[in-house]
Write a protein that holds these residues in place. Structure first.
Motif, PDB file in Angstrom:
ATOM      1  N   ASP A   1       0.835  -1.210   0.000  1.00 26.45           N
ATOM      2  CA  ASP A   1       0.000   0.000   0.000  1.00 26.45           C
ATOM      3  C   ASP A   1       0.870   1.260   0.000  1.00 26.45           C
ATOM      4  O   ASP A   1       0.555   2.251  -0.675  1.00 26.45           O
ATOM      5  CB  ASP A   1      -0.924   0.011   1.219  1.00 26.45           C
ATOM      6  CG  ASP A   1      -2.033  -1.021   1.123  1.00 26.45           C
ATOM      7  OD1 ASP A   1      -2.275  -1.531   0.010  1.00 26.45           O
ATOM      8  OD2 ASP A   1      -2.646  -1.327   2.167  1.00 26.45           O
ATOM      9  N   ALA A   2       1.960   1.219   0.783  1.00 29.85           N
ATOM     10  CA  ALA A   2       2.845   2.389   0.870  1.00 29.85           C
ATOM     11  C   ALA A   2       3.564   2.647  -0.449  1.00 29.85           C
ATOM     12  O   ALA A   2       3.792   3.808  -0.829  1.00 29.85           O
ATOM     13  CB  ALA A   2       3.859   2.181   1.998  1.00 29.85           C
ATOM     14  N   ILE A   3       3.905   1.592  -1.165  1.00 29.31           N
ATOM     15  CA  ILE A   3       4.526   1.770  -2.485  1.00 29.31           C
ATOM     16  C   ILE A   3       3.513   2.355  -3.460  1.00 29.31           C
ATOM     17  O   ILE A   3       3.822   3.257  -4.243  1.00 29.31           O
ATOM     18  CB  ILE A   3       5.077   0.426  -3.008  1.00 29.31           C
ATOM     19  CG1 ILE A   3       6.236  -0.047  -2.132  1.00 29.31           C
ATOM     20  CG2 ILE A   3       5.549   0.560  -4.460  1.00 29.31           C
ATOM     21  CD1 ILE A   3       6.714  -1.448  -2.436  1.00 29.31           C
ATOM     22  N   GLU A   4       2.283   1.849  -3.411  1.00 24.10           N
ATOM     23  CA  GLU A   4       1.230   2.366  -4.293  1.00 24.10           C
ATOM     24  C   GLU A   4       0.949   3.838  -4.037  1.00 24.10           C
ATOM     25  O   GLU A   4       0.685   4.608  -4.969  1.00 24.10           O
ATOM     26  CB  GLU A   4      -0.053   1.553  -4.113  1.00 24.10           C
ATOM     27  CG  GLU A   4       0.016   0.160  -4.732  1.00 24.10           C
ATOM     28  CD  GLU A   4      -1.303  -0.594  -4.634  1.00 24.10           C
ATOM     29  OE1 GLU A   4      -1.993  -0.421  -3.608  1.00 24.10           O
ATOM     30  OE2 GLU A   4      -1.633  -1.337  -5.576  1.00 24.10           O
ATOM     31  N   SER A   5       1.022   4.250  -2.768  1.00 21.59           N
ATOM     32  CA  SER A   5       0.751   5.647  -2.428  1.00 21.59           C
ATOM     33  C   SER A   5       1.956   6.551  -2.680  1.00 21.59           C
ATOM     34  O   SER A   5       1.826   7.781  -2.659  1.00 21.59           O
ATOM     35  CB  SER A   5       0.345   5.758  -0.950  1.00 21.59           C
ATOM     36  OG  SER A   5       1.455   5.493  -0.095  1.00 21.59           O
ATOM     37  N   GLY A   6       3.125   5.943  -2.903  1.00 22.61           N
ATOM     38  CA  GLY A   6       4.327   6.724  -3.190  1.00 22.61           C
ATOM     39  C   GLY A   6       5.174   7.049  -1.982  1.00 22.61           C
ATOM     40  O   GLY A   6       6.224   7.691  -2.118  1.00 22.61           O
TER      41      GLY A   6
END
Length: 322
Positions: free
Chosen positions: A267-272
């Motif tokens: 999720d953190a990678i998807e959010s940047g």
């Protein structure tokens, strides 16, 4: 006349004793049959002694193990060691004394479990090591199932070095010192860093796999004013905490990476907020450990005793696949 009465009574008593003895013999046979049914495959019970259950990776491992156990007719009972080696040793001892059919464990300390694992195997209980390898595991357990932590560390640090063009200041967040993943992932870091003399480690601390501890540590690092170009974390839980501290400080240019590819890391990678992570297939490790235990209990020959899952780098380019 009295003698005849006494004689009759004695005979009756002897007959009663004989009948009781016969009945007891038949009851014993019934109990023995019941015991045989209790050892059928559907009644197997395996203890899974984990270092902790405080992050998504650990929970994914145990959840997958429980589901695979249901599929194979094995009850998997999870024990949370709370990151305390003495607690884990006591839990393994209890599993032995309670007659579990097998023990799967992740060592909190790689050297502290040797005696208790020896005790389990001496009692005839098969043992499988999962996630992090104990010292000299080949001598103590039936199999080790897990990711390759050295190559995971190498992959993470190599990706960071590439993103930094081979130079810059980095900080490292370790897991609990002395645990197998901490030792081996750091070995992977060191293997890569020796080829990049212009990358300097300016901060390093132990956040014990915990998001909140990582958040506090990185907040303090950033407040010190020391330049940091990348924060390399030994798991996603700590990386999520580090990423939150970086975002709160408005320093979005700092690279933050982790290992495990947990749902919160993805999720953190998807959010940047996170740059990338190394997947070691947590669910695969949990299910494979139970599959391996089933084979060991059934006396099947393992094709290889060192069962590893694959490392995969995940970033914004492929995160949608996960």
């Amino acid at each position: 006349m009295k003698r005849k009465v006494i004689s009759v009574l004695v005979c009756a008593a002897m007959l009663m004793t004989l009948l009781i003895g016969c009945n007891r013999g038949s009851e014993k046979t019934d109990d023995s049959s019941s015991t045989d049914e209790g050892t059928s495959k559907g009644d197997l019970k395996v203890a899974m002694c984990m270092s902790h259950q405080t992050n998504d990776f650990q929970i994914t491992v145990t959840s997958a193990a429980i589901e695979k156990g249901k599929e194979l007719g094995i009850e998997v009972v999870v024990f949370d060691g709370n990151n305390d080696s003495a607690t884990q040793i006591s839990q393994i001892e209890s599993a032995v004394d309670q007659g579990y059919d097998g023990i799967i464990f992740e060592p909190i300390n790689v050297d502290a479990v040797q005696n208790i694992v020896t005790y389990a195997t001496d009692e005839g209980i098969p043992v499988v090591n999962v996630v992090g390898a104990m010292s000299d595991w080949e001598e103590y357990v039936a199999a080790y199932v897990g990711g390759d932590n050295v190559t995971a560390g190498e992959m993470e640090m190599e990706k960071v070095a590439e993103l930094l063009d081979g130079k810059g200041n980095i900080a490292i967040l370790n897991g609990p010192m002395g645990s197998d993943p901490q030792i081996q992932r750091h070995e992977g870091y060191d293997n890569i860093l020796k080829d990049y003399p212009d990358i300097t480690v300016v901060n390093e601390d132990d956040a014990e796999w915990a998001t909140d501890k990582a958040l506090n540590i990185v907040e303090n690092w950033l407040q010190s004013g020391k330049e940091i170009n990348a924060i390399i974390c030994q798991n996603d839980g700590m990386a999520v905490g580090a990423a939150k501290a970086v975002q709160d400080a408005g320093k979005k240019d700092i690279i933050v990476t982790g290992i495990d590819a947990t749902s919160d890391g993805i999720d953190a990678i998807e959010s940047g907020s996170m740059t990338g992570t190394v997947s070691q297939d947590a669910a695969g490790q949990g299910s494979l450990s139970v599959e391996t235990m089933a084979k060991v209990i059934n006396g099947e020959k393992l094709e290889k005793t060192d069962l590893r899952t694959e490392n995969i780098w995940i970033d914004e380019s492929n995160v949608s696949e996960y």
